[in-house]
Design an enzyme around this catalytic site. Structure first.
Site, short mmCIF file in Angstrom:
data_model
loop_
_atom_site.label_atom_id
_atom_site.label_comp_id
_atom_site.label_asym_id
_atom_site.label_seq_id
_atom_site.Cartn_x
_atom_site.Cartn_y
_atom_site.Cartn_z
N ASP A 1 15.10 6.58 -2.33
CA ASP A 1 14.71 7.89 -1.79
C ASP A 1 15.73 8.41 -0.79
O ASP A 1 15.69 9.59 -0.41
CB ASP A 1 13.32 7.80 -1.15
CG ASP A 1 13.25 6.68 -0.11
OD1 ASP A 1 13.76 6.88 1.00
OD2 ASP A 1 12.70 5.60 -0.42
N ASP B 1 15.68 -2.30 1.22
CA ASP B 1 14.51 -1.41 1.27
C ASP B 1 13.89 -1.43 -0.11
O ASP B 1 14.17 -0.59 -0.95
CB ASP B 1 14.98 0.00 1.67
CG ASP B 1 13.83 0.98 1.69
OD1 ASP B 1 12.66 0.54 1.62
OD2 ASP B 1 14.11 2.19 1.79
N ASP C 1 7.27 -4.13 -2.84
CA ASP C 1 6.63 -5.33 -2.28
C ASP C 1 7.21 -6.65 -2.80
O ASP C 1 7.78 -6.69 -3.88
CB ASP C 1 5.12 -5.28 -2.57
CG ASP C 1 4.44 -4.22 -1.72
OD1 ASP C 1 5.09 -3.71 -0.79
OD2 ASP C 1 3.28 -3.92 -1.98
N1 AG3 Z 1 9.92 0.65 0.65
C1 AG3 Z 1 8.96 -0.33 1.15
C2 AG3 Z 1 7.64 -0.11 0.53
C3 AG3 Z 1 6.64 -1.13 0.78
C4 AG3 Z 1 5.32 -0.49 0.73
N2 AG3 Z 1 4.34 -1.32 0.17
C5 AG3 Z 1 3.08 -0.92 -0.08
N3 AG3 Z 1 2.70 0.27 0.23
N4 AG3 Z 1 2.26 -1.76 -0.61
C6 AG3 Z 1 9.72 1.95 1.13
C7 AG3 Z 1 10.66 2.91 0.58
C8 AG3 Z 1 11.01 3.90 1.60
N5 AG3 Z 1 12.40 4.12 1.64
#
Ligand code: AG3
Length: 280
Positions: A84, A159, A162
């Site tokens: 993103d 980043d 899960d």
């Molecule tokens: N990346 C980590 C997302 C983890 C969220 N997990 C969940 N909601 N179960 C986020 C991306 C943002 N750049």
């Protein structure tokens, strides 16, 4: 209309939503974008909330800024995942960063984010066109990319989605070994590590694996808007990297909203039972 992300044990995090703006299946995952009532647009991958536009900083700030502010001169940066663009955007706010690379496996996340989200469309467009002055995009597997690098980066930020599912490889010991090798001496790695309360086992597991690989490891947590908070993060240091001290002068220029460098020590506050489960 409502969107609820269901965590284990029937724990939900929900948003009132006006409409679903996009839904599609990529080669890797199901991607959706919703217009929420109160938090702007929301990116959802495989049913899990990745970000809300009015709140994404509560994740991107604690992921990126403590890591870089604790490094005396973070010149070369790598972002793994983060399609993103929010993580790379925050990395590039540090003038010390001369060159940053982002390795995202799913081109659909890049395309959908550039088209539907206002995280940093300008940055994503420049990356996709290959004409950003300090940053480059590699579309591919982060673990493969890292495996081919040696002493190439001062800071690496993962980043990912899960620790369960397609991103599980990013929480494995062989991957951590690759990351360690890819770091320059004094460098450091940060990763999100799931929900403190709902994925405590995965958090503790990742912590123990990182301890077998890095010279020092720090666990911290932060309340993130849109996730089952508090959220877990892990930092692995190589050589004399010290995550406990951050530059307040450099921090002052960033005008932060969520992560508070003057209260850096509060990052390490964990519920006692979780701290003990980690063996801390
Ligand atoms: N990346 C980590 C997302 C983890 C969220 N997990 C969940 N909601 N179960 C986020 C991306 C943002 N750049």
């Amino acid at each position: 209309m409502e969107f609820v992300e269901w965590y284990p044990r029937g724990y939900g995090v929900g948003f009132k939503v006006r409409e679903r703006l996009y839904s599609g299946r990529s080669a890797y995952q199901q991607i959706e974008v919703y217009q929420t009532e109160g938090f702007g647009r929301m990116l959802v991958i495989d049913g899990t909330v990745q970000l809300v536009e009015d709140g994404e900083l509560s994740y991107h700030e604690p992921l990126v800024h403590p890591l870089l502010l604790a490094h005396p001169a973070p010149r070369r940066a790598l972002v793994i995942g983060g399609g993103d663009g929010g993580t790379l955007r925050e990395v590039l706010r540090h003038p010390e960063v001369e060159r940053a690379t982002m390795v995202e496996i799913d081109p659909e996340v890049l395309r959908v984010s550039a088209e539907y989200l206002d995280v940093d469309r300008g940055l994503l467009d420049e990356l996709l066109a290959g004409r950003h002055a300090r940053a480059e995009l590699v579309v591919g597997s982060g673990s493969n990319y890292v495996a081919g690098k040696e002493a190439a980066f001062d800071v690496i930020a993962a980043d990912s989605t899960d620790p369960v599912g397609p991103a599980a490889v990013l929480f494995s010991e062989p991957f951590y070994r690759g990351v360690y090798r890819a770091l320059r001496p004094g460098g450091a790695y940060v990763t999100q590590a799931g929900s403190v309360y709902l994925f405590t086992g995965e958090f503790a597991d990742a912590y123990q694996k990182m301890r077998r690989v890095f010279d020092r490891v720090w666990a911290f947590s932060f309340p993130v808007i849109g996730y089952a908070s508090p959220w877990a993060f892990l930092v692995g240091g190589k050589g004399d990297y010290n995550f406990e001290r951050v530059s307040l002068e450099r921090a002052a220029r960033l005008e932060l909203t969520y992560y508070d460098p003057e209260r850096h020590a509060t990052l390490f506050q964990l519920p006692r039972g979780v701290r003990l489960q980690l063996g801390l």
